[in-house]
Design an enzyme around this catalytic site. Sequence first.
Site, PDB file in Angstrom:
ATOM      1  N   GLY A  71      -3.688  12.570  -1.550  1.00 43.99           N
ATOM      2  CA  GLY A  71      -3.795  13.157  -2.888  1.00 43.99           C
ATOM      3  C   GLY A  71      -4.929  14.166  -3.002  1.00 43.99           C
ATOM      4  N   ASN A 147      -5.913   7.792 -13.736  1.00 40.33           N
ATOM      5  CA  ASN A 147      -6.046   6.660 -12.825  1.00 40.33           C
ATOM      6  C   ASN A 147      -6.776   5.472 -13.442  1.00 40.33           C
ATOM      7  OD1 ASN A 147      -7.781   9.058 -12.431  1.00 40.33           O
ATOM      8  ND2 ASN A 147      -9.096   7.644 -11.315  1.00 40.33           N
ATOM      9  N   GLN A 175      -1.033   9.174  -9.814  1.00 44.78           N
ATOM     10  CA  GLN A 175      -0.886   7.865 -10.465  1.00 44.78           C
ATOM     11  C   GLN A 175       0.402   7.768 -11.285  1.00 44.78           C
ATOM     12  OE1 GLN A 175      -2.579   5.267  -9.810  1.00 44.78           O
ATOM     13  NE2 GLN A 175      -4.487   6.022  -8.927  1.00 44.78           N
ATOM     14  N   SER A 195       0.474  10.970  -3.676  1.00 43.11           N
ATOM     15  CA  SER A 195      -0.252  10.326  -2.580  1.00 43.11           C
ATOM     16  C   SER A 195       0.488   9.062  -2.148  1.00 43.11           C
ATOM     17  CB  SER A 195      -1.657   9.963  -3.061  1.00 43.11           C
ATOM     18  OG  SER A 195      -2.314   9.186  -2.090  1.00 43.11           O
ATOM     19  N   THR A 233      -0.269  19.194  13.477  1.00 44.11           N
ATOM     20  CA  THR A 233       0.876  18.351  13.852  1.00 44.11           C
ATOM     21  C   THR A 233       1.106  17.295  12.779  1.00 44.11           C
ATOM     22  OG1 THR A 233       0.399  18.730  16.167  1.00 44.11           O
ATOM     23  CG2 THR A 233       1.755  16.804  15.655  1.00 44.11           C
ATOM     24  N   CYS A 322     -13.338   5.177  -6.246  1.00 39.14           N
ATOM     25  CA  CYS A 322     -14.275   6.034  -5.510  1.00 39.14           C
ATOM     26  C   CYS A 322     -15.619   6.140  -6.214  1.00 39.14           C
ATOM     27  CB  CYS A 322     -13.686   7.419  -5.268  1.00 39.14           C
ATOM     28  SG  CYS A 322     -12.138   7.715  -6.044  1.00 39.14           S
TER      29      CYS A 322
END
Length: 388
Positions: A71, A147, A175, A195, A233, A322
């Site tokens: 995200g 969130n 969210q 995410s 990749t 966080c």
Amino acid sequence: MRRVYFDNNASTPVLPEIFEAMRPYFGERYGNASSIHHHGQETRAAVERARESVAALVGSLPSEIVFTGGGTESDNLALFGITRTGDHIITSTIEHHAVLNACNHLESSGCEVTYVPVDGRGQVDPDDVRRALRPNTRLITIMMANNETGVLQPVEELGMIAATADVHFHSDAVQAAGKVAIDVKRFACDLLSISGHKMHAPQGVGALYVRKGTILQPMLYGGSHERSRRAGTENVPGIVALGKAAQLARKGLQHGEMASISAMRDRIEQTILSAGEAIGVNGAGAPRVPNTTNIYFDYIEGEALVIALDLKGLAVSTGAACSSGTVEPSHVLTAMGLCPDRARASLRFSLGKQNTPDEVEFALGLIPSTLARLRDLSPVYNRAAISS
Ligand SMILES: Cc1ncc(COP(=O)(O)O)c(C=O)c1O
């Protein structure tokens, strides 16, 4: 010891069927999706199937989906990919730090940013966004669901404002994805972030929807992966898991799976509210995603309640994961007008598909006694009780 996890907005467990879908890509299907031999073509096909599933979840074309590392990267790619020095950006005060700190950085490199406020229920007023428009406004970035509170933003109106003003519209739907229906065409959005780990896929994979024709400057330079929008990749197992998660989420939404989650959320709210005084729901009355409730318990420290509940087997959180560990009150709750003490006394309960009504009863059995014990220890509570 029994453990119940009600912190699904921080991260969700990978569902067994999602794990099974990704498992072969750690083992026998190891080709690089850019290789032209059998092994590469096998993984390429899996990546493209996943792209179709993610596109179906948000109502886009598969070619409009760019896989990312999560995200935060999706948000950063949207903001840095669209804006240039001298541009003006409109965002809100309650965005995730993946958007707010990207905006701070853009300000320090010559962009102007307007942070529109929210009302007491945690919603942006579209008129504030309209009034904030300037001739050099290039991007409106407002999240779909918050969130911390789960409050949904009026994205359809915001999309209309952006389209009318010929300004790009990005929405952080990290969210919201899998919890409410998303149709990027319906709300005229140019960029939308999701995410994996918020929807039962693993951490470290995400996607950005980029409307066809949108010119996006890449952040990474390397090969021409993801149509030159995200070099590197591909994380094939993660992408396969995200595709499976998107497929399950879409099916779940079609079959009303969220009703049982919102019933559990409502039971938590009603029981807690009726169990004591000076308790309330932050964002009550606003439209919200079905899995989230944010409740204040005045006269306690939220962190202390989180720790006390954790010791008894219940995982919940204060504010965004966080920002846990900092003593600052939540920027989301203070933006809604909560005083710092009430913001610090607020807890988020966020449910996932794996949670059961029995777990809800277990949690509800713990909360009143834990709260009462902490309040008994609280000098502020005792002073308030004496003076009332
Ligand atoms: C609204 C919102 N945006 C962005 C992110 C960042 O997503 P990720 O953890 O995948 O980088 C989060 C994670 O908590 C979030 O809740």
